[in-house]
Design a protein around this motif. Sequence first.
Motif, PDB file in Angstrom:
ATOM      1  N   THR A 265       2.089   4.113   0.568  1.00 15.62           N
ATOM      2  CA  THR A 265       2.806   2.994   1.187  1.00 15.62           C
ATOM      3  C   THR A 265       3.921   2.466   0.298  1.00 15.62           C
ATOM      4  OG1 THR A 265       1.233   1.454   0.220  1.00 15.62           O
ATOM      5  CG2 THR A 265       0.771   2.202   2.463  1.00 15.62           C
ATOM      6  N   LYS A 266       3.956   2.939  -0.931  1.00  9.15           N
ATOM      7  CA  LYS A 266       4.905   2.335  -1.867  1.00  9.15           C
ATOM      8  C   LYS A 266       5.194   3.298  -2.995  1.00  9.15           C
ATOM      9  CE  LYS A 266       0.787   0.320  -3.740  1.00  9.15           C
ATOM     10  NZ  LYS A 266       0.564   0.713  -5.122  1.00  9.15           N
TER      11      LYS A 266
ATOM     12  N   LYS B   5      -8.523  -5.786   9.424  1.00 10.69           N
ATOM     13  CA  LYS B   5      -7.651  -4.713   9.903  1.00 10.69           C
ATOM     14  C   LYS B   5      -8.307  -3.354   9.720  1.00 10.69           C
ATOM     15  CE  LYS B   5      -3.403  -5.298   8.180  1.00 10.69           C
ATOM     16  NZ  LYS B   5      -1.989  -5.096   8.047  1.00 10.69           N
TER      17      LYS B   5
ATOM     18  N   GLU C 206       1.682  -6.522   5.924  1.00  7.05           N
ATOM     19  CA  GLU C 206       2.473  -5.807   4.913  1.00  7.05           C
ATOM     20  C   GLU C 206       3.628  -5.153   5.665  1.00  7.05           C
ATOM     21  OE1 GLU C 206      -0.089  -3.345   2.624  1.00  7.05           O
ATOM     22  OE2 GLU C 206       1.490  -2.576   1.326  1.00  7.05           O
TER      23      GLU C 206
ATOM     24  N   LEU D 122      -4.538  -9.078  -5.618  1.00 10.61           N
ATOM     25  CA  LEU D 122      -4.052  -8.629  -4.297  1.00 10.61           C
ATOM     26  C   LEU D 122      -5.180  -8.613  -3.267  1.00 10.61           C
ATOM     27  CD1 LEU D 122      -1.469  -5.739  -4.952  1.00 10.61           C
ATOM     28  CD2 LEU D 122      -1.111  -8.179  -4.971  1.00 10.61           C
TER      29      LEU D 122
ATOM     30  N   TRP E  15      -4.078  -5.050   1.795  1.00 10.32           N
ATOM     31  CA  TRP E  15      -2.772  -5.014   1.125  1.00 10.32           C
ATOM     32  C   TRP E  15      -2.737  -3.920   0.068  1.00 10.32           C
ATOM     33  CZ3 TRP E  15      -0.319  -9.715  -1.957  1.00 10.32           C
ATOM     34  CH2 TRP E  15       1.033  -9.435  -2.196  1.00 10.32           C
ATOM     35  N   SER E  16      -1.891  -2.913   0.277  1.00  8.07           N
ATOM     36  CA  SER E  16      -1.788  -1.821  -0.696  1.00  8.07           C
ATOM     37  C   SER E  16      -0.917  -2.230  -1.874  1.00  8.07           C
ATOM     38  CB  SER E  16      -1.214  -0.579  -0.035  1.00  8.07           C
ATOM     39  OG  SER E  16       0.187  -0.688   0.092  1.00  8.07           O
ATOM     40  N   GLY E  17      -0.070  -3.244  -1.670  1.00  5.40           N
ATOM     41  CA  GLY E  17       0.737  -3.738  -2.779  1.00  5.40           C
ATOM     42  C   GLY E  17       2.238  -3.648  -2.571  1.00  5.40           C
ATOM     43  N   SER E  18       2.682  -3.092  -1.432  1.00  4.32           N
ATOM     44  CA  SER E  18       4.127  -3.052  -1.222  1.00  4.32           C
ATOM     45  C   SER E  18       4.602  -4.431  -0.795  1.00  4.32           C
ATOM     46  CB  SER E  18       4.503  -1.977  -0.202  1.00  4.32           C
ATOM     47  OG  SER E  18       4.278  -2.425   1.107  1.00  4.32           O
ATOM     48  N   ILE E  19       5.831  -4.732  -1.158  1.00  3.18           N
ATOM     49  CA  ILE E  19       6.446  -5.959  -0.677  1.00  3.18           C
ATOM     50  C   ILE E  19       7.752  -5.588   0.031  1.00  3.18           C
ATOM     51  CG2 ILE E  19       5.371  -7.562  -2.297  1.00  3.18           C
ATOM     52  CD1 ILE E  19       7.919  -7.487  -3.983  1.00  3.18           C
ATOM     53  N   PRO E  20       8.208  -6.393   1.012  1.00  2.52           N
ATOM     54  CA  PRO E  20       7.681  -7.715   1.357  1.00  2.52           C
ATOM     55  C   PRO E  20       6.333  -7.677   2.064  1.00  2.52           C
ATOM     56  CG  PRO E  20       9.360  -7.067   2.944  1.00  2.52           C
ATOM     57  CD  PRO E  20       9.366  -6.025   1.862  1.00  2.52           C
TER      58      PRO E  20
ATOM     59  N   GLU F  86       8.129  -5.830   7.062  1.00  2.00           N
ATOM     60  CA  GLU F  86       9.326  -6.650   7.005  1.00  2.00           C
ATOM     61  C   GLU F  86       9.703  -7.127   8.394  1.00  2.00           C
ATOM     62  OE1 GLU F  86      12.752  -3.912   5.993  1.00  2.00           O
ATOM     63  OE2 GLU F  86      11.197  -2.924   4.837  1.00  2.00           O
TER      64      GLU F  86
ATOM     65  N   LYS G  19      -5.135  -1.569  -6.647  1.00  2.00           N
ATOM     66  CA  LYS G  19      -3.978  -2.107  -5.926  1.00  2.00           C
ATOM     67  C   LYS G  19      -2.931  -2.540  -6.940  1.00  2.00           C
ATOM     68  CE  LYS G  19      -6.193  -1.906  -1.983  1.00  2.00           C
ATOM     69  NZ  LYS G  19      -6.493  -3.043  -1.141  1.00  2.00           N
ATOM     70  N   ALA G  20      -1.677  -2.358  -6.594  1.00  2.00           N
ATOM     71  CA  ALA G  20      -0.599  -2.842  -7.454  1.00  2.00           C
ATOM     72  C   ALA G  20       0.651  -3.058  -6.614  1.00  2.00           C
ATOM     73  CB  ALA G  20      -0.310  -1.858  -8.575  1.00  2.00           C
ATOM     74  N   ILE G  21       1.500  -3.923  -7.106  1.00  2.39           N
ATOM     75  CA  ILE G  21       2.765  -4.173  -6.425  1.00  2.39           C
ATOM     76  C   ILE G  21       3.676  -2.954  -6.572  1.00  2.39           C
ATOM     77  CG2 ILE G  21       4.890  -5.584  -6.543  1.00  2.39           C
ATOM     78  CD1 ILE G  21       2.586  -7.057  -5.234  1.00  2.39           C
ATOM     79  N   GLY G  22       4.457  -2.688  -5.551  1.00  4.01           N
ATOM     80  CA  GLY G  22       5.428  -1.600  -5.611  1.00  4.01           C
ATOM     81  C   GLY G  22       6.454  -1.803  -4.519  1.00  4.01           C
ATOM     82  N   CYS G  23       7.418  -0.880  -4.465  1.00  6.93           N
ATOM     83  CA  CYS G  23       8.462  -0.987  -3.440  1.00  6.93           C
ATOM     84  C   CYS G  23       7.995  -0.273  -2.182  1.00  6.93           C
ATOM     85  CB  CYS G  23       9.744  -0.330  -3.918  1.00  6.93           C
ATOM     86  SG  CYS G  23      10.336  -1.007  -5.469  1.00  6.93           S
ATOM     87  N   SER G  24       8.262  -0.894  -1.052  1.00  2.00           N
ATOM     88  CA  SER G  24       7.908  -0.245   0.208  1.00  2.00           C
ATOM     89  C   SER G  24       8.703   1.060   0.330  1.00  2.00           C
ATOM     90  CB  SER G  24       8.214  -1.168   1.384  1.00  2.00           C
ATOM     91  OG  SER G  24       9.569  -1.540   1.359  1.00  2.00           O
TER      92      SER G  24
ATOM     93  N   ASN H  78      -5.935   1.456   6.354  1.00  3.08           N
ATOM     94  CA  ASN H  78      -4.702   2.217   6.493  1.00  3.08           C
ATOM     95  C   ASN H  78      -5.030   3.689   6.713  1.00  3.08           C
ATOM     96  OD1 ASN H  78      -3.236  -0.073   6.027  1.00  3.08           O
ATOM     97  ND2 ASN H  78      -3.079   0.284   3.823  1.00  3.08           N
TER      98      ASN H  78
END
Lengths: 164, 201
Positions: free
Chosen positions: B136-137, B20, A144, A118, A125-130, A146, B190-195, B23
């Motif tokens: 954030t997620k 940027k 990061e 990532l 990028w913290s990792g949320s999608i989209p 939508e 860092k890891a993928i997650g839901c917004s 956050n």
Amino acid sequence: MKVFTAIISLVFILSASKAQTQVLPEYDTYDSLSAAVFRNNDTTYVINFWATWCAPCVKELPYFEAFNKKYKEQKFKVVLVSLDFKRQIKSHLLPFITKNKIASEVVIMNDKKYDTWLPKVDASWSGSIPATYLVQGDKKLFAEREFANLEELEDFIFSFSKYK
Amino acid sequence: MNVLFQILFTISILTNGDIKVPNSGFQPGDKASDFDLKSVDGKNYSLASFKDAKGFIVVFTCNSCPFAVMYEDRIVELSKKYGKKGYQVIAINPNDPEVKPDDSYEKMKVRAKDKGFDFPYLFDDGQKVYPAYGATKTPHVFLLDKNHIVKYIGAIDDNAEDASQVEEKYLENAIAALDKGKEPVPAVTKAIGCSIKVKSK
């Protein structure tokens, strides 16, 4: 009778293989993905990180499809990078693409060691999608967020790369 | 020469428009703010509710996100393992149930009961707490020490899909460091997650 059985099984094999023609490129590392996707030219790559389990991703996908349709002749290339779970590629991702007639290029990112790749996309990028990432040569822009409609997506992309 | 290079490098970072601003929210080393939120048992909880805690595992999570769901059992295990060592798990659902009906307070109660949560599962009513933390997620973990200083932010481990394939237990390693009075390395992952679900503006 033997010949008949052989023909029948051949037909089955052929039809089965035809049903499996939908094969998407899969990448095990971000480096291999970026090496395969990006060319150092004047094309703007519009990379969208998404997954079928991500509701806001699925919601905004039509805008990327619309953008692709509208600008694909204009040195823009949309690539939808699926982060779907490995066990859901056959059961969720492939049927989704067929059902929704997704025309943009879809690739599968299989590297689940997120902490290693990532930050290579963007340090913020913290990792949320989209999440959406624009690349043109050495220029990059990451967001990061939508998009609520095609206009928002166009504004974002054209803030980065002028529409010629 | 090295110093000159570092200065130039720093200047280039500071002046590069593409970088940027980090956050908002807490970074490791910051003191986390307290909250007062209602849990699934009907009572309100805050960090101050746990005066004897050696630390806090604050995890922003929810019912609806597949990534959060994949970690539910692991969060329950963490609470069992570290609760008795004095580390309090506090789960907070940051989503707006008007956007995601599965994340309503009523559904949180059902989920907590089904999964046997033995820790508070708080509803971030009004969505004030998650932005203060910089979550954030879901899932998004913040490890705090007993003085509410943030020690670690990020993922529980490095394999969401398969707990048996985990190679690095980031959070448990961070707790072990904290327990020894050391700073966790890494302090952020860092890891993928839901917004986090909010009403569109």
